[in-house]
Each structure stands twice: as C-alpha cells, then as structure tokens.
Scaffold this active site. Sequence first.
Site, PDB file in Angstrom:
ATOM      1  CB  THR A 188      -0.880   0.061   1.272  1.00 29.16           C
ATOM      2  OG1 THR A 188      -0.012   0.016   2.416  1.00 29.16           O
ATOM      3  CG2 THR A 188      -1.859  -1.089   1.336  1.00 29.16           C
ATOM      4  CE  LYS A 189       3.652   1.768   4.712  1.00 28.79           C
ATOM      5  NZ  LYS A 189       2.708   0.719   5.111  1.00 28.79           N
TER       6      LYS A 189
END
Length: 391
Positions: A188-189
């Site tokens: 998700t980064k």
Amino acid sequence: MSQMSHRKDFLVFGSPLIEKAEIVEVVASLRSGWIGTGPKVHRFEEMFRDFSGSRYALAVNSCTAALPLSMLVLGLHPGDEVIVPAMTFAATANAVIHAGGRPILADCRRDTVNIDPEDVERRITKRTRAIIPFHFAGRPCEMDAICDIARRHKLHIVEDCAHAIEAEFQWKKVGSFGALGCFSFYVTKNIVTGEGGMVVTNRGEYANKIKMLALHGMSQDAWKRYSDEGFKHYQVVYAGFKYNMTDLQASLGIHQLPRIERYWRKRERIWHAYDRAFRDLPVFLPAAVSEGTKHARHLYTLLLDTDKLRIGRAQFLERMTQSNIGVGVHYIALHLHPYYRKTFGYKPGDFPNAEWISQRTVSLPLSPKLGHEDVGDVIDAIDCILRRVRK
Ligand SMILES: Cc1ncc(COP(=O)(O)O)c(C=O)c1O
C-alpha cells in the site's frame, strides 16, 4: 449492495500501480535464476541511497525488519527506554521490544497527528536512550524541536519513514535527521516491492552491522559468496536474522523509484480534489502543509466530526464498504491494544489526543492507480452518506 452506490466493483484500499516494466523485470529475474539477494538488490540500494541523500542504504524485507535492526545497532540494554508515538503502527513499538528495550508512548498533536515534542520531553527519564518520530501519513514531524530535545538529552533518533519516502522538513529529506531512517515498500506504500524496506544512515559502522545482522550475522552476503569472484568462506559474527530483500522484490523497486514524483503528483491532485469536496461536510480535513515541508501524501485521513453525526465511525465504515469503497483506519492508538495494556499497564485515557483521533479517523483510497471515476465515486459515496446522517 446499498442504494447509495452505483459502483459495481469494489474499490480496493491502497491498491498499488504495477506497470509493465516491473512485470518484465520480474520475469527476467525468474529466467536468470537469481531470485534471491543479488545484483538488483544492490542496484536498488544504490538508487535509494542517491534518492535519499544519505551515505548508505541497506535493503531489507520490510520496515518491520528495518526498525529493530536500527534499534539493535544502537546497542540498547535491557530496561533502556525509547519514546515512540502512541499513534502509530505496532511495528514501531515492537522494534524497541525486540531490541531489548521498553517502548514509552507519547501523545500526538490533534492537528497534525504527529508525535508532540512537548509530550516527548515530559516522558524523558534517566533510562531514555532514543526517540522514534513517525511521519504520520507522510507529514514530516517537527524535526527541529525533536532534534533539539535529542541534542539536549543526548538521545538517538531513529525515524520511522514508512509513510514518508518523499517527505522533507525544512527542505531536507526525512530519514537523515538522526542516526538511522527506516522506509517501507509494502503493497500500500508510496512505492512498492510487495514486501520490502530500507534503512538509511550516514554512519559506516551502522551500515556494516545492519548488512550483517540482516543476513544471519554473516560476514559475506550470499550474492558475493556464490559470485564468479571465487569461493569465499563466511564467518558468523553476530546472532543475525533473515531479513534480506530478494531480486524479485528489487525488480519492482528499481522501476517504481524513478516514478516516485509522478505518483506523488497524482496523489497530490487527488488530495486537493478531496479537500475541495469535503470542506462543507461534518468532518475535520487534514491540516494544511507547513511551510518549508514536503508532505509525502501517503494517507488522506478524514476525522469524522461525530458530535454532528447521527452515526459513529463503525457505521460509517460499514456504509463505505456497502458503497463498494475500501477504507482504512490508521490507527487505533497503541495504548488501547491488549498487548501494551497487559505488558506496560497502559489504559484508555492515557493519551487523549491519540484516542480522540482513534475514534474518528478514516483513511480514503489515495493510490496513483485511481482513475477520475474512482475519485468521483469516493467523493459521491462520502457526500451521500454524510449528508443523510448529519444532525
Ligand atoms: C508507521 C509504520 N511503521 C512501520 C510499518 C511496517 O512496514 P512494513 O509493512 O514494511 O513492515 C508500517 C506498515 O504499515 C507503518 O505504517
């Protein structure tokens, strides 16, 4: 499905944008046979080192690995205290525990959600050795105040930059204010390698030790041991871990990193669209970006103004999901979780700001993968839900 939504498919929260170059690169690694730690990890480290401006960058398999390694090289003794934010992910505090120390929580500021330097100073004792500032959602902490406290009390700083690859404070990149900085490339980064992390530092002895600790405590990494430079025996010099990044992971990183600014601009545009769309709703918007700083725009977090709503946060999350929009909660403050309550005696009420935020925060999709319609769907869903339930 709810009558509120016309969206057919579920919008996954934090879905990464994977492009063709990464796919080709992964396949090339598979074909080459170098699927462990090899030349691509080395290349990614060099690229990240140049991007960060630090002297050394060491790739590992997560930020959850980067943080305890950073704590270990500081040489904590049992009972040493490290101040960490109450408003963070468990990995920040667990790193201290795994390195033999004791995490001491500090409250955050309500406006920025970042650790409050005044509360940090209040919690310093004779046993305090370090502070871990965490740049929440990509907003840099007040590093001038934190560095000043560290200097006066002779404390180390290890930055948790999991959300903040692009962030700058006084136009200096985060990760380089203290002894070490830890980054995440989780799915998700801001850039992704599936699982992955990086430690940056300017000190050669920290870099050498982290490299060895991340791979069994051995004096030579696997890539060098089996390279065509000739057979080399290794020696085990520390009781190490298996935290190394692989070439399959680095195959993504070496193509994602050059796009970091493009992805950031896209998220910034979405951020502004959200700001415009929600300003008249019963919510608190993220604080404005402070002068002289770059916000990494990792998470767009709304705080529900629950006094003006007929539903609570749980029902809001439910309605968002029914509207086919994935959402996140960052975070339920650490002192409210059973482990920290049981082990350290924390209890509700100990960190009022972190608790206030815990009860109201909702993170919205903010990925460079989002199309125009996706952003419109998020805005419509929120508008529709909140207008119906406002008091
Ligand atoms: C603040 C913070 N620190 C550390 C981590 C750990 O990162 P990773 O998933 O790379 O282990 C995360 C992950 O979400 C995080 O949000």
